[in-house]
Write a protein that holds these residues in place. Structure first.
Motif, short mmCIF file in Angstrom:
data_model
loop_
_atom_site.label_atom_id
_atom_site.label_comp_id
_atom_site.label_asym_id
_atom_site.label_seq_id
_atom_site.Cartn_x
_atom_site.Cartn_y
_atom_site.Cartn_z
N THR A 94 -25.82 12.05 8.58
CA THR A 94 -26.35 10.90 7.85
C THR A 94 -26.13 9.61 8.63
O THR A 94 -25.46 9.60 9.68
CB THR A 94 -25.64 10.77 6.50
OG1 THR A 94 -24.24 10.46 6.75
CG2 THR A 94 -25.73 12.05 5.69
N ARG B 18 -43.61 0.63 5.71
CA ARG B 18 -44.19 1.75 4.97
C ARG B 18 -45.68 1.52 4.79
O ARG B 18 -46.11 0.42 4.43
CB ARG B 18 -43.52 1.91 3.61
CG ARG B 18 -42.06 2.33 3.71
CD ARG B 18 -41.38 2.40 2.35
NE ARG B 18 -40.00 2.88 2.49
CZ ARG B 18 -38.99 2.10 2.83
NH1 ARG B 18 -39.19 0.80 3.03
NH2 ARG B 18 -37.78 2.60 2.96
N GLN C 168 -36.98 -0.52 -1.90
CA GLN C 168 -36.61 0.21 -0.69
C GLN C 168 -36.26 -0.75 0.43
O GLN C 168 -36.81 -1.85 0.52
CB GLN C 168 -37.79 1.10 -0.25
CG GLN C 168 -38.17 2.17 -1.23
CD GLN C 168 -37.15 3.28 -1.32
OE1 GLN C 168 -36.29 3.42 -0.44
NE2 GLN C 168 -37.22 4.08 -2.37
N ARG D 274 -30.32 5.69 -4.77
CA ARG D 274 -30.81 4.31 -4.75
C ARG D 274 -29.69 3.34 -5.10
O ARG D 274 -29.85 2.42 -5.90
CB ARG D 274 -32.00 4.14 -5.70
CG ARG D 274 -33.22 4.93 -5.28
CD ARG D 274 -34.34 4.84 -6.31
NE ARG D 274 -34.87 3.50 -6.43
CZ ARG D 274 -35.90 3.04 -5.73
NH1 ARG D 274 -36.50 3.82 -4.83
NH2 ARG D 274 -36.35 1.81 -5.91
N VAL E 141 -30.71 3.64 10.44
CA VAL E 141 -31.52 4.24 9.38
C VAL E 141 -31.69 5.70 9.73
O VAL E 141 -32.08 6.03 10.87
CB VAL E 141 -32.89 3.55 9.25
CG1 VAL E 141 -33.75 4.28 8.21
CG2 VAL E 141 -32.73 2.09 8.86
N GLY F 34 -33.74 8.13 4.89
CA GLY F 34 -33.89 6.77 4.39
C GLY F 34 -32.59 6.08 4.07
O GLY F 34 -32.59 4.93 3.62
N ASN F 35 -31.45 6.74 4.31
CA ASN F 35 -30.16 6.08 4.15
C ASN F 35 -30.00 5.03 5.25
O ASN F 35 -30.52 5.20 6.36
CB ASN F 35 -29.00 7.08 4.24
CG ASN F 35 -29.14 8.21 3.25
OD1 ASN F 35 -29.27 7.99 2.06
ND2 ASN F 35 -29.13 9.45 3.75
N TRP G 191 -26.77 1.97 2.10
CA TRP G 191 -27.81 2.28 1.13
C TRP G 191 -27.97 3.79 1.04
O TRP G 191 -28.22 4.46 2.04
CB TRP G 191 -29.14 1.65 1.55
CG TRP G 191 -30.32 2.13 0.74
CD1 TRP G 191 -31.33 2.94 1.17
CD2 TRP G 191 -30.61 1.82 -0.63
NE1 TRP G 191 -32.23 3.16 0.16
CE2 TRP G 191 -31.81 2.48 -0.97
CE3 TRP G 191 -29.97 1.06 -1.60
CZ2 TRP G 191 -32.39 2.39 -2.23
CZ3 TRP G 191 -30.54 0.97 -2.86
CH2 TRP G 191 -31.73 1.62 -3.17
N ASP G 192 -27.78 4.32 -0.17
CA ASP G 192 -27.96 5.75 -0.44
C ASP G 192 -29.37 5.94 -1.00
O ASP G 192 -29.65 5.54 -2.14
CB ASP G 192 -26.91 6.23 -1.44
CG ASP G 192 -26.96 7.74 -1.67
OD1 ASP G 192 -28.07 8.28 -1.76
OD2 ASP G 192 -25.89 8.35 -1.76
N ALA G 193 -30.25 6.51 -0.19
CA ALA G 193 -31.65 6.65 -0.60
C ALA G 193 -31.80 7.60 -1.78
O ALA G 193 -32.72 7.43 -2.59
CB ALA G 193 -32.49 7.14 0.58
#
Length: 564
Positions: free
Chosen positions: A42, A542, A457, A78, A386, A390-391, A73-75
């Motif tokens: 991660t 994105r 996000q 969230r 990153v 997405g974390n 940030w934990d995707a």
């Protein structure tokens, strides 16, 4: 060695990726982080590996003997977390620690030796954060750093210059002298730097966790080095054993269509950066362009507004910010929208304020004074990551001054972080908020920052080195990416413009310096100086084709952004 040469060619060039990215202050550190991501780790796994490698290849800036602040940030959930691994004062530290005959010590008389060494917290904090957000085994994260510490690496130009410039102070400690000045000569660029003692310490941390540093023989050596130096400190093994990291609530404020999030006290960085951006939200910053010459009004106005917002934020910083575990800090009031709107009305477009003063935010109560001129500082690093899920991690790590306290224990340099306290414990007969105190964390300027879009996000992950100037570096980079539409590499390479207390500082040798006469005519106290920012940023874009990552590494340092 061939692979390192190829990595060095990428330094300061724009980076792009589709899955994952690491931006850090040395190519081998960024590569260590990427190795963990490729192994299925991660962003947190990668952050530990990068920090371990920085201890080896950028020893003058960070390491096992320092502290760190981290946003994660934990995707999946969230959730945004703020981890505080800031160093602490020993339990016996008095408010008069940096006074002699009632007067503040000169900076380097305070900084060199054991007096200013704070209880290190970086590894204890990373251990706790990894326990919560890591995936790979802890020991695996240290393997690249151990290998490089044992085998050696070529000294870069920046490290060689800093060793030569600091040789007199490094000579005072036998361990530092042996490592950085073999045969009593500073290591030259290209020389191999091997640190087998640090490899052994890293191996102990890999096997035993942070306890290897906070309990047992290494802890005993740290305490003995601090107390036995010619400028002795007060740290004990009990101080080391008792250190605990803190998980705190991050600070967030809206900015146009985005939400900016940073660290709470004991750093002043989160509050100050958010204040600057909130003040500038009242201005049409997108209509300005900081890249123009001295005759370009848009460039002059951009510098003017950035400087005034920074000066107002510093006035509040100096008055109120300190370790909120020990003194009342009106964070809620300092970030109150109504208060910030009133502060924004103090900014005039054609004239600088004569002497910006702290405001009177709601809920300030009886908060004490706090004032300290900016101290010299070069011993900090920042990394942004990153991962493919997405974390995200924004981690700023430090040993304070270049080479910290110039004390080497088991291959690692100890910090001089206590010099971030105010040397004066009282002003105008009232206690200073950022005075030295037992088990207190000194005020920082570190500003790890994550920006979120309207969908919640992350859209940017960034931070910087640079001491008190970190605040201005990060605010300027945010403006560059959000208002001026710059890619991260262009944003971090911009000529630096920012406030340091009431002074507006401009980067020497750049277009920013050419603005000095016009800014002085508007009433700014201006200083032209060399900037040692260490910005590392990742932008997350994105679109219909999926996620794209853009990275930037500050060309003033040795960093690189790597991705795939």
């Amino acid at each position: 060695m061939i692979r390192l040469a190829l990595l060095l060619l990428l330094v300061a060039l724009p980076a792009a990726a589709q899955r994952q990215m690491v931006a850090a202050a040395h190519p081998q550190a960024a590569e260590a982080g990427m190795a963990m991501l490729r192994a299925g780790g991660t962003a947190m796994d990668a952050a530990v590996a990068v920090q371990a490698m920085l201890a080896v290849v950028e020893p003058q800036a960070s390491g096992l003997g320092g502290g760190a602040l981290l946003l994660h940030w934990d995707a999946g959930s969230r959730k945004l977390s703020a981890w505080d691994g800031r160093e602490m004062a020993p339990a016996a530290a008095p408010p008069t620690l940096f006074l002699r005959d009632g007067q503040p010590l000169p900076f380097h008389e305070a900084a060199v030796g054991g007096r200013a060494v704070g209880v290190p917290g970086a590894i204890r904090m990373l251990e706790a954060a990894h326990r919560a957000q890591g995936r790979l085994p802890w020991a695996q994260l240290f393997a690249p750093a151990i290998a490089v510490a044992e085998q050696g690496f070529p000294v870069g130009a920046r490290l060689a210059q800093q060793i030569a410039a600091d040789a007199e102070r490094l000579r005072r400690d036998p361990g530092a002298r042996a490592l950085f000045l073999p045969q009593d000569r500073p290591l030259a660029e290209g020389a191999a730097l091997r640190n087998p003692a640090l490899a052994a310490t890293l191996r102990a941390v890999a096997e035993q966790g942070a306890d290897a540093l906070h309990r047992g023989p290494i802890a005993a050596e740290i305490a003995a080095a601090v107390r036995g130096s010619p400028n002795p400190g007060l740290m004990t093994t009990d101080d080391l054993a008792g250190y605990e990291p803190r998980q705190r609530d991050p600070l967030c404020l809206p900015y146009r269509v985005w939400t900016l999030c940073g660290m709470p006290p004991p750093t002043s960085g989160g509050v100050a950066v958010l204040q600057i951006m909130a003040l500038l939200a009242h201005q049409d910053m997108a209509a300005l362009d900081p890249r123009g010459g001295p005759s370009e009004v848009r460039a002059l106005d951009a510098a003017h507004l950035l400087g005034e917002a920074g000066r107002l934020a510093f006035a509040d910083r100096n008055r109120y910010l300190a370790d909120s575990d020990h003194v009342p800090v009106p964070v809620r009031g300092l970030l109150d929208p109504t208060y910030l709107t009133l502060r924004a009305q103090l900014i005039e477009r054609d004239r600088a304020a004569t002497a910006p003063r702290a405001g009177n935010p709601p809920w300030a109560g009886g908060a004490p004074l706090a004032s300290q001129p900016p101290q010299p500082e070069n011993g900090t690093s920042h990394l942004s990551i990153v991962d493919a899920a997405g974390n995200a991690v924004a981690l700023t790590t430090t040993i304070e001054d270049v080479f910290g306290a110039r004390l080497l224990v088991r291959g690692m340099l100890l910090n001089n972080q206590l010099t971030d306290f105010s040397f004066l414990p009282e002003l105008e007969g009232r206690p200073v908020a950022n005075r030295v105190g037992p088990a207190k964390r000194p005020r920082s300027s570190m500003s790890p920052t994550i920006v979120f879009g309207a969908d919640g996000q992350p859209v940017a992950v960034l931070g910087s080195a640079g001491g008190v100037r970190i605040i201005g570096h990060v605010a300027q980079a945010l403006l560059a990416m959000l208002d001026w539409g710059m890619e991260p590499q262009a944003a971090v390479a911009l000529p630096r413009i920012g406030a340091a207390n009431a002074t507006l500082e401009l980067e020497a040798g750049t277009a920013a310096a050419a603005l000095a006469p016009a800014l002085q005519a508007r009433g700014f106290p201006v200083e032209i100086r060399t900037m040692t920012s260490g910005l590392h940023a990742i932008r997350v874009l994105r679109g219909p084709e999926g996620v794209r990552l853009q990275g930037g590494a500050d060309p003033r340092r040795d960093g690189v952004a790597l991705g795939e």
